[in-house]
Scaffold this motif. Structure first.
Motif: not given
Length: 905
Positions: A676-684, A741-750
């Protein structure tokens, strides 16, 4: 092929030194005259060990041939540094790993004292002091007292390590920052060692558990930051496996103009090198402009190699090097040895030198402008005159309604978005009432080894403060000011120049000798300030003379963070805001109501030169004369005895689980099946985003754990101070307040989404649920994954959460190494990326053939989409060398080293 003996006797004064002669080697391998000096250091390192199992004659030839092959080579070599440097955030878990390795060796029926550093190790406690108290004559005393109270368990553990392990020294708290102590005292440029009765001399080399280890490159010392895991292996005698690097030559010409600082220069160089692309490469400075750069300016440039992405930022030895060695108190025999050795070995810089490089850049020093960098990356340079417009652009972007939001729909329909939150706040603090605006500077910190190692910019800050007071200016009441030098020598020369009182009068009182604000130990803002920021959602600023300004690093309430020179830090404390053009607008008014401009306060080069006359050798010798002794509180710590550690019940120091139940032989590597994908993250995504850092929130998994252990929130301390507790650190991995985490919309944090349930959970909680379900995990990310500090917990926490592989578009060097060093497989997409694949995080990921891996092998990654489709994509295994493959197959580099120690690998 075998080289004829290349040893040579070098006589300096009345002492003889045995050396491995590059001249004699060149007679057999070919000329090395135009080889970059950084590679000559590597060549000597191999030459001295070429009869060992780790070095083959072909390795030496490959280094010589590099200059005829376009500055490139695919040859793997084994680099053996002379020593290791650690700081306490990485040092505590490092010593804990060594202690756990001793436990494991004992459980396997072997002598635990087999686990012992074979190379000299210096650990400098510099990361733990926080700015709780400021703008007070007692700030230093009070902060140190709190530091000792908070960190007693950690410091007692380090004192045990100092007694239990050979070749291990600890520089106590309240002394300085590891890189500045290294530059001013520990570094030798040429190392000496008695081997089989002979006195050997060879280049001083090292690896360090902090990315800014590169600062020492200014002294012609080759060294760089590695993860704590790799450093532990190095101290236990394991060479650093690496490919012969590409070397980017950076030519400097001309001289800096009046009023331009080393900070302005390094921000310019960082921007240029980031654009050029130097990740995984050496950078070597050359050109006749070097003669115009004092060694302290060179140290500033070397220090920020991680910010421009290079492995190192190397300066060759020349007269300026000798001048600095004398100034900082090195004895005359050592200075004479450095000169004689470097000239004999072709390591000395001569005017007009033009080595062969892979690629080159050039900068006329006279073109550098006054600059800052921000708001969240050190390579994003902005000129002083453009700062106001840059901040206005940021505010305009932040006020643009998000697509699909209520405000956005209203705007699209022709209505006006409604903002009920005022953009200012009325605040009362210490009897003063004022308005706190967007763009207010709430933190102004003279901090970090990058600039506090440089007397020129530090004295410039003091002179600017002195002139400001003469004009009747004061810092704005909402600015938290602090002065945290990297060594006590700074305090001495500020006092000698009569500038300490001026800085004190503006609130820049000494708060500690350590990293403080630069690593996020800025401490709390005054309650009324922080309350106003949060209630009004104000976009405020910090200005610091540091090297890192990543999101959420300096302070969680401060959204924009700007790197600047120490005198500019003072100037912005006076102005109180960043939405100002200091090249045109006044800082304030003098006692007669007349405008005061930055140009009225900026010291001339002549004034700075006069102040520099106060810096002398006696200061260095006095402050470093008893550097390992510590104060009465340090000496009073009760020290445990024994070759193995008696682990206490503690939330600071816990026995690491990595070696628990370790078998004498490694198990075969299993394929990854339906992960499973734990997190889908962006650049930098930085190691600050991944690794636990900064404050611990009460409602976070780590905060809940500590409260379950009876620790109240006011005693949480920071994540950094709790790096010896895997229970805290694994709960804080990926918990940064700004991670997205790009698995969630408009959410910051872990946060993440657990599948197939669809529940939104903290990343730690989701990982534990997946572990209960027996599901392997992967992380998917964009470009430059793992940028930033060499945080070993970014890899350790990833492993403890159950992540088998990280699949990214590209990796930064140190984090890639850390991942495989913990047995986590780094993979890179080939000819595609996460966006092109349409990933949402609901997919299942499989990878076969892991038992037959080879370095940089191309593999097929299978993606099973939720609609039943499957797709295979090409990925590259970023295990780059044979040694790295062995580490991975053993479950990590330390497992490999431990098995070698007991003859099982």
């Amino acid at each position: 092929m075998r080289l004829v003996d290349t040893t040579h006797t070098l006589t300096v004064g009345n002492q003889d030194y045995r050396i491995s002669s590059l001249r004699k080697a060149a007679e057999q391998l070919g000329s090395v005259d135009r080889l970059p000096r950084s590679l000559k250091v590597l060549l000597e390192n191999l030459l001295r060990r070429h009869d060992s199992d780790a070095v083959q004659p072909e390795d030496l030839q490959a280094l010589v041939d590099w200059q005829h092959q376009g500055g490139r080579s695919d040859r793997e070599i084994a680099y053996q540094p002379a020593r290791v440097l650690m700081q306490d955030f990485t040092g505590v878990p490092g010593v804990a790993d060594l202690a756990a390795m001793r436990d494991a060796v004992s459980e396997l029926g072997e002598d635990p004292q087999k686990v012992n550093p074979l190379s000299p190790v210096d650990l400098v406690i510099d990361h733990s002091v926080m700015v709780d108290h400021f703008a007070s004559p007692d700030a230093f005393r009070d902060n140190v007292q709190i530091e000792m109270e908070r960190n007693g368990e950690r410091y007692a553990f380090l004192r045990w390590g100092q007694k239990a392990f050979d070749n291990f020294r600890v520089v106590p708290p309240g002394t300085g920052i590891c890189h500045q102590v290294n530059l001013e005292y520990l570094g030798k440029s040429v190392w000496t060692q008695e081997i089989d009765g002979a006195n050997w001399a060879y280049p001083d080399t090292l690896v360090g558990t902090d990315s800014h280890t590169t600062m020492i490159n200014a002294l012609g010392i080759l060294g760089w930051g590695v993860g704590g895991i790799e450093a532990e292996a190095a101290m236990l005698g394991q060479p650093v496996s690496m490919l012969i690097p590409e070397v980017v030559g950076f030519k400097l010409s001309g001289a800096l103009r009046e009023g331009i600082t080393a900070t302005d220069l390094v921000l310019t160089v960082t921007e240029m090198l980031r654009q050029h692309g130097v990740v995984g490469k050496f950078v070597e400075f050359y050109g006749d402009g070097l003669a115009q750069l004092p060694l302290a300016d060179r140290a500033t440039l070397s220090n920020m190699a991680p910010e421009y992405g290079a492995t190192c930022g190397f300066f060759p030895v020349d007269e300026e090097t000798l001048k600095y060695l004398r100034l900082s108190g090195r004895d005359e025999q050592q200075v004479a040895l450095v000169e004689a050795y470097c000239k004999e070995q072709g390591l000395w810089r001569e005017p007009g030198d033009e080595p062969v490089f892979t690629t080159t850049l050039e900068l006329d020093l006279g073109s550098v402008e006054a600059s800052l960098a921000g708001p969240k990356r050190p390579q994003d340079r902005v000129t002083l005159s453009d700062l106001k417009s840059r901040f206005d652009e940021l505010m305009a972007l932040s006020l643009t309604p998000a697509p699909g939001s209520a405000e956005g729909k209203l705007e699209a329909e022709g209505g006006q978005p409604v903002n009920d939150t005022p953009e200012t706040a009325e605040v009362e603090l210490d009897g003063q009432r004022f308005t706190l605006d967007q763009g207010a500077v709430v933190i102004a910190a003279i901090t970090s080894c990058t600039n506090t190692s440089n007397p020129g910019v530090m004295l410039a800050a003091g002179l600017l403060a002195q002139k400001a007071l003469e004009k009747g200016l004061q810092r704005k009441p909402w600015v938290k000011t602090s002065l945290a030098p990297g060594s006590k020598v700074v305090t001495e020369y500020l006092k000698a120049a009569g500038l300490d009182k001026s800085l004190d009068a503006l609130g820049f009182n000494l708060v500690g000798y350590g990293c403080t604000t630069c690593i996020g130990n800025s401490g709390p803002l005054p309650d009324p300030i922080e309350q106003a920021i949060r209630e009004r959602d104000l976009t405020v600023a910090s200005v610091l003379s540091g090297n890192r300004n990543f999101e959420g690093r300096v302070h969680p309430a401060v959204k924009t963070n700007w790197l600047a020179s120490p005198p500019l830090v003072v100037a912005f404390a006076l102005a109180g805001r960043v939405d100002i053009d200091l090249s045109q607008e006044p800082l304030g008014e003098d006692s007669n109501g007349q405008p005061v401009y930055l140009k009225d306060l900026w010291p001339s080069q002549g004034e700075i030169a006069d102040a520099l006359e106060q810096v002398n050798t006696d200061m260095f010798r006095r402050e470093y004369g008893a550097v390992f002794d510590g104060d009465a509180d340090w000496q009073a710590i009760d020290v445990a005895t024994g070759n193995t550690y008696d682990w206490p019940t503690s939330t600071y120091i816990q026995q690491p689980p990595f070696f628990s139940g370790m078998s004498p032989q490694p198990e075969p590597v299993e394929d990854i099946d339906k992960a499973r994908v734990l997190a889908l993250l962006g650049d930098s995504v930085t190691t600050d985003h991944i690794s636990p850092a900064g404050a611990i929130k009460a409602d976070s998994p780590a905060g809940r754990y500590l409260q379950d252990q009876g620790v109240t929130p006011e005693n949480f301390n920071s994540y950094g101070s709790r790096r010896g507790s895997h229970e805290v650190m694994m709960r804080g991995t990926f918990a940064n307040i700004r991670i997205r985490n790009e698995m969630l919309e408009n959410v910051e944090g872990g946060e993440t989404r657990h599948y197939p349930s669809g529940d939104q959970l903290a990343i730690y909680d989701a990982a534990m649920r997946y572990q209960d379900e027996g599901r392997p995990l992967v992380v998917i990310a964009g470009r430059e994954y793992g940028t930033g500090s060499s945080r070993d917990w970014a890899a350790k926490g990833t492993r403890l959460l159950g992540v088998r592989a990280v699949i990214a578009e590209s990796f930064e060097r140190i984090h890639r190494s850390n991942l495989l060093g913990m047995g986590v497989l780094p993979l890179e997409f080939i000819d595609t990326d996460r966006k092109a694949l349409g990933l949402t995080g609901e997919e299942e990921i499989s990878l076969k053939g892991l038992a037959e891996l080879s370095p940089r092998q191309e593999l097929k990654l299978e993606i099973a989409y939720p609609d039943g489709r499957t797709e295979q994509v090409d990925v590259r295994c970023r295990i780059d060398t044979g040694n790295e493959l062995a580490y991975f197959q053993h479950g990590g580099i330390l497992h490999y080293v431990l098995r070698r120690m007991i003859g099982k690998a």
